[in-house]
Design a protein around this motif. Structure first.
Motif, PDB file in Angstrom:
ATOM      1  N   UNK A   1     -25.228 -18.092   7.419  1.00  0.00           N
ATOM      2  CA  UNK A   1     -25.252 -17.793   5.987  1.00  0.00           C
ATOM      3  C   UNK A   1     -24.561 -18.915   5.222  1.00  0.00           C
ATOM      4  N   UNK A   2     -24.836 -18.959   3.936  1.00  0.00           N
ATOM      5  CA  UNK A   2     -24.198 -19.970   3.113  1.00  0.00           C
ATOM      6  C   UNK A   2     -23.396 -19.266   2.021  1.00  0.00           C
ATOM      7  N   UNK A   3     -22.294 -18.649   2.415  1.00  0.00           N
ATOM      8  CA  UNK A   3     -21.501 -17.890   1.455  1.00  0.00           C
ATOM      9  C   UNK A   3     -20.491 -18.799   0.756  1.00  0.00           C
ATOM     10  N   UNK A   4     -20.190 -18.483  -0.527  1.00  0.00           N
ATOM     11  CA  UNK A   4     -19.087 -19.211  -1.174  1.00  0.00           C
ATOM     12  C   UNK A   4     -17.807 -19.008  -0.355  1.00  0.00           C
ATOM     13  N   UNK A   5     -16.908 -19.990  -0.414  1.00  0.00           N
ATOM     14  CA  UNK A   5     -15.759 -19.964   0.487  1.00  0.00           C
ATOM     15  C   UNK A   5     -14.919 -18.682   0.428  1.00  0.00           C
ATOM     16  N   UNK A   6     -14.603 -18.164  -0.776  1.00  0.00           N
ATOM     17  CA  UNK A   6     -13.783 -16.934  -0.787  1.00  0.00           C
ATOM     18  C   UNK A   6     -14.490 -15.752  -0.102  1.00  0.00           C
ATOM     19  N   UNK A   7     -15.808 -15.684  -0.192  1.00  0.00           N
ATOM     20  CA  UNK A   7     -16.569 -14.606   0.458  1.00  0.00           C
ATOM     21  C   UNK A   7     -16.528 -14.811   1.972  1.00  0.00           C
ATOM     22  N   UNK A   8     -16.717 -16.077   2.375  1.00  0.00           N
ATOM     23  CA  UNK A   8     -16.683 -16.411   3.801  1.00  0.00           C
ATOM     24  C   UNK A   8     -15.319 -16.020   4.406  1.00  0.00           C
ATOM     25  N   UNK A   9     -14.237 -16.349   3.695  1.00  0.00           N
ATOM     26  CA  UNK A   9     -12.897 -16.051   4.217  1.00  0.00           C
ATOM     27  C   UNK A   9     -12.657 -14.535   4.296  1.00  0.00           C
TER      28      UNK A   9
END
Ligand SMILES: [Zn+2]
Length: 321
Positions: A38-46
């Motif tokens: 997936x290509x999630x924005x960093x805060x979502x990924x974290x």
């Protein structure tokens, strides 16, 4: 060892009556495989990474052979995070992001998941094996806390009535976490005098408080950069530490054409035929691993020829299939 979960005990003064249990998990390639899909924005990924680490910690803490599914239903830019962890420590995860979402790098957990205070946290225990007549259990609570760790700590205190604290951290390389749980205060053994019991209880409380004090010195960066064995010994060097054989963790999406077919049958003939009429084929993409499943009109006819279900209930978005 990477991609492993370690269980440990902080022994108190009486052997075999440990007042505190703990776990540390470090997910490396397991987490990278999930994240790269997936290509999630960093805060979502974290945030998703922290939930993944938490799911491993909670699954290992259960005496249960099915799957633990954790969902955070948000009312802001991220409507849903889902993580599923099986008893064999295989796991998968996905997030959905609102189409018009603007997510800044320094967004807080509350801004991401609980903008209007209507966020919910759900835990499902799915026994998977329905042959024993076991049904899934689901608990849903409001999102209480300003981090994934705080939400889960509050949930555990409410549901298990055991003091439990979690420390979680994730970046693009690793998802890691630690859990400490205070075990029920020991009842007196037969040969113990009341004063000996009181002393043991006092000492158990002290072990818990010391454990917490050391664990609370842990920064996210240290959690991310230190291997579990070093971390356990560094944090709890004053304690009598018992470390168990690690459990291996890995990424696995259990989706299959058969499961998607079963989901389409549940959806109902009407709904499936409507999609067929509009698009010529029913296209289903797995939210967890991006695998695609196509059902043309012949496939769909076969689905309902072998099933008596004419109408069904639409599964909730993000429901694992
Ligand atoms: Zn899949």
């Amino acid at each position: 060892m990477s991609d492993a979960l370690y269980k440990f005990l902080l022994d108190g003064e009486v052997p075999e009556r440990s007042p505190v249990r703990g776990e540390i998990v470090s997910l490396d390639s397991t987490w990278r495989q999930m994240r790269q899909l997936h290509d999630y924005p960093e805060p979502v990924m974290r945030t998703l990474g922290e939930l993944v680490a938490a799911s491993a910690l909670l699954t290992a803490n259960l005496k249960f052979s099915g799957a633990l599914i954790m969902q955070i239903h948000g009312d802001g830019p991220v409507p849903l995070l889902v993580v599923e962890c099986n008893a064999d420590m295989t796991m998968r995860a996905t997030a959905s992001i609102a189409p018009d979402a603007k997510i800044s790098a320094d967004v807080t957990f509350a801004e991401l998941m609980n903008t209007g205070g209507k966020g919910r946290f759900a835990i499902t225990l799915d026994p998977k094996d329905r042959s024993q007549g076991q049904q899934p259990y689901q608990g849903i609570v409001p999102l209480e806390g300003d981090s994934v760790a705080a939400v889960l700590g509050n949930y555990m205190l409410r549901s298990e009535q055991l003091d439990t604290q979690l420390w979680l951290a994730a970046d693009s390389h690793r998802a890691t976490g630690m859990l400490l749980q205070r075990l029920p205060l020991p009842g007196g053994a037969e040969h113990q005098s009341p004063s000996a019991v009181a002393l043991e209880i006092e000492s158990a409380l002290e072990t818990w408080q010391r454990g917490l004090a050391f664990a609370n010195t842990l920064e996210k960066d240290e959690l991310l950069k230190t291997d579990p064995e070093t971390l356990m010994r560094r944090l709890f060097w004053e304690e009598t530490l018992r470390i168990f054989e690690p459990m291996r963790c890995s990424f696995l999406c259990g989706c299959s054409r058969e499961r998607v077919a079963a989901m389409l049958i549940t959806l109902g003939r009407g709904e499936v035929e409507e999609t067929l009429a509009e698009e010529g084929t029913v296209h289903v993409k797995c939210d967890f691993c991006n695998r695609s499943y196509d059902f043309d009109s012949v496939d769909c006819a076969q689905l309902f020829a072998t099933s008596n279900t004419a109408d069904g209930v639409r599964p909730a978005p993000g429901t694992p299939h």
